[in-house]
Structure formats: C-alpha cells, structure tokens
Scaffold this motif. Structure first.
Motif, mmCIF file in Angstrom:
data_model
loop_
_atom_site.group_PDB
_atom_site.id
_atom_site.type_symbol
_atom_site.label_atom_id
_atom_site.label_comp_id
_atom_site.label_asym_id
_atom_site.label_seq_id
_atom_site.Cartn_x
_atom_site.Cartn_y
_atom_site.Cartn_z
ATOM 1 N N GLN A 350 0.851 -1.183 0.000
ATOM 2 C CA GLN A 350 0.000 0.000 0.000
ATOM 3 C C GLN A 350 0.891 1.239 0.000
ATOM 4 O O GLN A 350 1.770 1.380 0.848
ATOM 5 C CB GLN A 350 -0.900 0.021 1.230
ATOM 6 C CG GLN A 350 -1.766 1.274 1.356
ATOM 7 C CD GLN A 350 -2.803 1.373 0.260
ATOM 8 O OE1 GLN A 350 -3.475 0.384 -0.055
ATOM 9 N NE2 GLN A 350 -2.926 2.537 -0.338
ATOM 10 N N LYS A 398 -3.321 -3.403 10.592
ATOM 11 C CA LYS A 398 -4.664 -2.940 10.224
ATOM 12 C C LYS A 398 -5.601 -4.127 10.290
ATOM 13 O O LYS A 398 -5.431 -5.094 9.561
ATOM 14 C CB LYS A 398 -4.672 -2.333 8.822
ATOM 15 C CG LYS A 398 -6.050 -1.790 8.369
ATOM 16 C CD LYS A 398 -5.955 -1.206 6.978
ATOM 17 C CE LYS A 398 -7.319 -0.807 6.449
ATOM 18 N NZ LYS A 398 -7.904 0.353 7.139
ATOM 19 N N GLU A 399 -6.552 -4.057 11.211
ATOM 20 C CA GLU A 399 -7.567 -5.117 11.360
ATOM 21 C C GLU A 399 -6.902 -6.476 11.567
ATOM 22 O O GLU A 399 -7.192 -7.452 10.856
ATOM 23 C CB GLU A 399 -8.503 -5.134 10.155
ATOM 24 C CG GLU A 399 -9.294 -3.837 9.980
ATOM 25 C CD GLU A 399 -10.081 -3.796 8.686
ATOM 26 O OE1 GLU A 399 -9.992 -4.786 7.919
ATOM 27 O OE2 GLU A 399 -10.761 -2.799 8.441
ATOM 28 N N SER A 431 -2.239 11.987 1.425
ATOM 29 C CA SER A 431 -3.204 11.426 2.378
ATOM 30 C C SER A 431 -3.245 12.231 3.668
ATOM 31 O O SER A 431 -4.249 12.210 4.384
ATOM 32 C CB SER A 431 -2.839 9.970 2.694
ATOM 33 O OG SER A 431 -2.874 9.174 1.539
ATOM 34 N N SER A 460 -6.825 12.925 4.899
ATOM 35 C CA SER A 460 -7.319 12.160 6.052
ATOM 36 C C SER A 460 -6.918 12.796 7.376
ATOM 37 O O SER A 460 -7.613 12.650 8.379
ATOM 38 C CB SER A 460 -6.781 10.724 6.009
ATOM 39 O OG SER A 460 -7.210 10.060 4.850
ATOM 40 N N ASP A 515 -6.383 3.963 9.202
ATOM 41 C CA ASP A 515 -7.716 3.677 9.740
ATOM 42 C C ASP A 515 -8.816 4.013 8.740
ATOM 43 O O ASP A 515 -9.850 3.346 8.682
ATOM 44 C CB ASP A 515 -7.947 4.475 11.032
ATOM 45 C CG ASP A 515 -7.230 3.865 12.225
ATOM 46 O OD1 ASP A 515 -6.837 2.687 12.126
ATOM 47 O OD2 ASP A 515 -7.058 4.563 13.236
ATOM 48 N N LYS A 516 -8.599 5.080 7.950
ATOM 49 C CA LYS A 516 -9.644 5.554 7.031
ATOM 50 C C LYS A 516 -9.440 5.064 5.610
ATOM 51 O O LYS A 516 -10.290 5.287 4.748
ATOM 52 C CB LYS A 516 -9.671 7.087 7.041
ATOM 53 C CG LYS A 516 -9.913 7.691 8.419
ATOM 54 C CD LYS A 516 -9.745 9.204 8.397
ATOM 55 C CE LYS A 516 -9.883 9.783 9.799
ATOM 56 N NZ LYS A 516 -9.658 11.246 9.819
ATOM 57 N N LEU A 517 -8.326 4.410 5.373
ATOM 58 C CA LEU A 517 -7.943 4.055 4.014
ATOM 59 C C LEU A 517 -8.571 2.739 3.565
ATOM 60 O O LEU A 517 -8.591 1.769 4.315
ATOM 61 C CB LEU A 517 -6.419 3.939 3.944
ATOM 62 C CG LEU A 517 -5.766 3.876 2.571
ATOM 63 C CD1 LEU A 517 -5.940 5.189 1.835
ATOM 64 C CD2 LEU A 517 -4.279 3.555 2.722
ATOM 65 N N GLU A 518 -9.098 2.729 2.356
ATOM 66 C CA GLU A 518 -9.487 1.476 1.700
ATOM 67 C C GLU A 518 -8.269 0.982 0.927
ATOM 68 O O GLU A 518 -7.756 1.677 0.050
ATOM 69 C CB GLU A 518 -10.676 1.692 0.763
ATOM 70 C CG GLU A 518 -11.983 1.992 1.478
ATOM 71 C CD GLU A 518 -13.161 2.001 0.534
ATOM 72 O OE1 GLU A 518 -12.975 1.583 -0.645
ATOM 73 O OE2 GLU A 518 -14.255 2.422 0.943
ATOM 74 N N LEU A 519 -7.818 -0.219 1.261
ATOM 75 C CA LEU A 519 -6.569 -0.719 0.685
ATOM 76 C C LEU A 519 -6.656 -0.840 -0.830
ATOM 77 O O LEU A 519 -7.629 -1.349 -1.384
ATOM 78 C CB LEU A 519 -6.204 -2.071 1.301
ATOM 79 C CG LEU A 519 -5.895 -2.063 2.804
ATOM 80 C CD1 LEU A 519 -5.491 -3.452 3.262
ATOM 81 C CD2 LEU A 519 -4.804 -1.060 3.152
ATOM 82 N N ASP A 520 -5.618 -0.340 -1.489
ATOM 83 C CA ASP A 520 -5.492 -0.446 -2.940
ATOM 84 C C ASP A 520 -4.026 -0.753 -3.214
ATOM 85 O O ASP A 520 -3.213 0.139 -3.437
ATOM 86 C CB ASP A 520 -5.930 0.862 -3.609
ATOM 87 C CG ASP A 520 -5.838 0.779 -5.134
ATOM 88 O OD1 ASP A 520 -5.839 -0.352 -5.654
ATOM 89 O OD2 ASP A 520 -5.743 1.840 -5.777
#
Length: 544
Positions: A350, A398-399, A431, A460, A515-520
C-alpha cells in the motif's frame, strides 16, 4: 505522594507503593518487581483503565487528581518477550546454541521445526556440523535486545564422523541441547557427549526427550531421572508435532541472556533473510467481529493469566479433548497499532503519501531526515526546488493483519526567497499533511497561508508540529496549541535535533491514514525482487 495499589489480574492479594507524581511507569515496575520478588524471566506490565502503560509515562500524565490520592493499577505478569523479526537492522547480540544427541533422535528435524516451522520425514545423514540462524528481539532488563541466534546442528554418534574425537564442536556455544530418542532410548550416547563437552562451561544445558508422541513405556521416566542426576533441565518434545519445540529454545535463550554481558555485533549489509509469514489469530478476529470493536483497540487474550500469542492454537493450550468449554480473559488495550520498519518490500504494498511543509527555517527537512535516516544535520538545508521526497518501507497493523506500506514523505517547500510561489498542486494526492512550526521564532501567519492554500484538498489528517521544543520561546507553546485547537489540527511538540517525538508524530499520522484508508495495493514487481530499494538520498523532483 500517590498511593499506588497494584491489582494482579489473577485476583491474588494487592501490593501498595508510595510514589511521587513525577515517577515513571518504569520506576513503578522496578519497585513492584522488588516488592513481589518476581522471577527475572517474568515480564511486568501495568494497565490503567484498560490501557497498556508505556515505560516512559509518568503518574502525572495519567490525568489523576492531585496527591494524596490512591491509584489502582492492574498488574500483568507474563513471560519475557521473544519476538521473531525478518532481519537485523541495528547492532545485535550473537548467541550460539549447539544441538547434539543420540543417533536418529531427530535433532535436525527439531531444529528445522524451530527455524522453518516444517517437519521433514526423510532421515538426515549429517557428516559434519551445520548451522542455521534466526533473527529475534529478546527482552532483557526492560529493553528489547536484537539477537541473532545461531543454532548448530552437531552430528551425534554417526558412523561417518566420530564425535568423540573432536570436542572442539562445543567451542563457541553458550548453551547446548542434548536430544534423546524416547522411542529407542540410548542414554550411553548422551553420556558420551556430556563427557566430551565437560571441559566447556555453558550458561545452560538441556536434555530434550524427543519423539514424545512415540515414547516407549518407561523411557520418559528414565530420561527425566538421568537429567536430574546430571544437573540438566529436562523437556519432552515432538519435532513431528511441533510440541514444545519453541518452549525449549525460548527457555534456553532466556537462560543465556540472563547471564550474558551484552557485546553487540555491528549490523552488516550482506545477506537477505526470508521473512516469515505472520500468523493471524482466528479467535481475535471472530471476537472483534462479534463485539464490533473500535479498529484502534487492540485485543489481547489471557489463559490462566498468561497472554496468548497470535500464532498459538487452541490445541497447544493443553485442554481436554473437545467438546469442552474454554474460558479466556479478553483485554481491550487502547494502544496504537504495530508499525515495523523493513528493508524492502517483497510483496504487493500500500502506498501512502504524506506532505511536510511549514514555516521558513522551522526544521522540516531535519524532521524528515531524523525519521528516515535517524540523523540530524546541524547545517541548515536550503531547498532551491519546490518539492523533494524520501521513502521508507514499513509493515503496519490494520484489522489484525500486517499490511506492507511504502511511505512516501514529501518535503514541501516553505517560504523562501528563491521560490516565491506556493502552489496548491503541492498538496495534491497527499493522504495527510504535517505543518511544521518553529517554536523559537514563531510565525503563525505562514502556517495560516499554507492552510488556506491546502484547504481545497481533502486529506485524512492534518497535524501541526511545534518543532525546536528544546529552545521554545516563552508563551509560544501555549499560543501554538491554541492555534491548532482553533483550526482543528492535531498538535504535537517535537525536537528534530534531539529526536524527540519525531517517531510519535509520523506513527500517529500514518495510523490515522490507515484507519480511514481502503486498501489499494500496488503490484510488487517480481523483476526487482532481488534488488534492494535504492538508498535514501535526496531525490530529483518529478514536478517540472
């Protein structure tokens, strides 16, 4: 003075201490260890309102009423920490452990299970000593010591190589593990190796009864009695089932570290270790989903007052055969997620871009250099190009899983005569933005100007850092904090010169973004898999 009452999670009797407000958590733990007479191998931690306290925190920072006041802290006792890491990135302690024993006792399989977590059913016919190593961080006196553990696979009583003729194989070892076969026990071979190694002084000697899954009747008792008579620590294990393999090596390593005077080896640049996969705890994943926990909350399970590791399974807890009900204690620890530095990316990653800008001469570049290179350059860095950047490779929690992250830190130009225009395009695709303010010669109008320019960009996280805290002018700290509050910025004070709070700022900013990022994920290029990332150097700006 505060009256500190330490409450063990097991429910046993509490301990009370008297300490001043400026006492650190480290001092509280030292007093607790002395008062309780804890085993040095036991690691102590304190919880306050379900938050894990850090060693450098003080009682005054916990938001308590003024003393005299009674404070209840939960005391967590757990085995000393031993962590596996991908590779050494700093000076390390070398520890050599030899593994020898009865012919066909499974010495090599035992070693392979520890290093590779694999069992090879084929028989190994070693004709000379071989060596494997593992990179670790081991807790010693409340600090984590990088350790390169060398494990020597010493041949046993093999027809190809007469161990009795060369006692030099034990020359470097700090400890030795003798492996006996509980299926076909031949203690005379172990005795022979004990005699050979007798002239050497070891920090620890261990006898392992391997193949416990196929032990012949009476062999376990005979091996244990032999170990007691010879002054050896005794364990039973099964390399085939990975039973007690880690326990044996952990005990041996900690016994060595307790008696060892540290003599660190400078880290080299050669060699690449294969990163082991991080295991994910299915119980914690299910618990998080069921309870709907805040992603910033780390979950910890206790079984019989012992914190469980992520890679452990329910089968390793020594439970009766199912169906059976298991009671585990669940701790909600309000502590930040894990951020680890790595040398290079070896899988899809990421990308996260963070911009650093601010007041002229505030130390933006020094702040960035301290984070990336751990260096402070006393000379003023005079930028004549609008944008520069540096890269660092990380793994970020993350998670409940570790995400490879390539963190790109953009050194955005402040206010300088050689480059007069501050463009909004500098903040594009960032970001987060870190605004750096000079607490010695504070110019909030320059920060306000940058805020106005970047207002059109959605980010963010926005952070204001009061740098040069070591030479802050009177009143500037309070004024900067009030400014940050009024603008909705997260405020930190730091000193790039003293490396104070530099890591804290970047860690907080990165975790807020994640925390706010959608993984890409960016696809890892296999054609560069063998080439390391280029060294951190001042790069040419792609913006023309």
């Amino acid at each position: 003075m505060y009256s500190i009452r330490l409450l063990p999670l097991s429910g046993s009797s509490s301990t009370e201490l008297e300490l001043p407000p400026d006492a650190s958590i480290g001092e509280v733990l030292q007093r607790a260890r002395a008062s309780l007479g804890c085993d040095p191998k036991t690691r102590l931690q304190l919880l306050f309102e379900d938050r894990l306290l850090q060693m450098q925190e003080t009682l005054a920072t916990l938001g308590l009423p003024d003393p005299p006041f009674q404070v209840d802290l939960q005391l967590l006792q757990q085995p000393r920490l031993v962590e596996r890491i991908d590779r050494q990135t700093s000076d390390f302690q070398r520890v050599d452990v030899g593994i020898c024993g009865q012919r066909e006792a499974g010495k090599t399989s035992f070693l392979s299970q520890y290093v590779d977590h694999r069992f090879y059913s084929d028989r190994f016919g070693n004709v000379m000593p071989t060596v494997r190593f593992a990179n670790l961080r081991v807790e010693k006196e409340d600090s984590m010591v990088p350790v390169k553990l060398f494990l020597y696979d010493l041949p046993g009583s093999c027809a190809h190589w007469n161990a009795g003729e060369d006692p030099r194989m034990f020359q470097r070892q700090a400890a030795v593990i003798f492996v006996a076969d509980l299926e076909t026990l031949r203690l005379d071979e172990i005795q022979r190796l004990l005699d050979i190694s007798a002239p050497k002084t070891f920090s620890e000697r261990v006898l392992v009864g391997n193949k416990a899954d196929a032990a012949a009747p009476g062999n376990s008792e005979e091996a244990e009695a032999f170990a007691t008579a010879q002054g050896l620590t005794y364990f039973e294990a099964s390399a085939k089932d990975h039973e007690s393999v880690d326990v044996v090596l952990r005990h041996t390593l900690l016994a060595v570290m307790d008696k060892l005077e540290l003599h660190l080896t400078p880290v080299g640049r050669n060699g690449a270790d294969t990163p082991p996969e991080r295991s994910r705890c299915e119980v914690l994943q299910r618990a998080r989903a069921s309870l709907g926990c805040d992603p910033k909350t780390r979950l910890q399970l206790l079984f019989e007052d012992r914190p469980l590791q992520m890679q452990e399974t329910l089968a390793t807890l020594g439970l009766p055969d199912p169906p059976v009900q298991v009671d585990l204690q669940l701790l909600h620890l309000q502590q930040p997620g894990l951020v680890e530095r790595i040398d290079k990316q070896t899988s899809d990653f990421q990308r996260v871009d963070i911009g650093i800008c601010g007041q002229r001469g505030s130390g933006k570049t020094s702040f960035l250099n301290q984070y990336v290179d751990n260096r402070f350059h006393a000379e003023r860095v005079l930028s004549v190009i609008p944008v520069d950047f540096k890269i660092t490779n990380l793994r970020v929690e993350k998670e409940d899983c570790m995400v490879p992250v390539k963190l790109v830190l953009w050194d955005l130009h402040g206010f300088h005569d050689t480059w007069n225009g501050v463009r909004a395009t500098m903040f594009r695709r960032k970001s987060a933005i870190i605004f750096v303010l000079d607490l010695e010669t504070m110019q909030l109008d320059e920060i306000q100007h940058l805020l106005d320019i970047s207002a059109s960009e959605t980010v963010s996280k926005r952070v204001l850092v009061g740098n040069k805290a070591d030479v802050a002018a009177p009143g500037n700290t309070e004024e900067a904090e009030a400014f940050a509050t009024g603008k909705g910025l997260t405020y930190f004070e730091a000193s790039a010169k003293d490396h104070e709070s530099v890591e804290v700022v970047l860690r907080h900013t990165l975790l807020s973004v994640m925390d706010k990022l959608e993984l890409d994920l960016t696809v890892f290029r296999s054609d560069r898999a063998l080439a390391p990332d280029p060294p951190f150097q001042r790069s040419r700006c792609a913006l023309q």
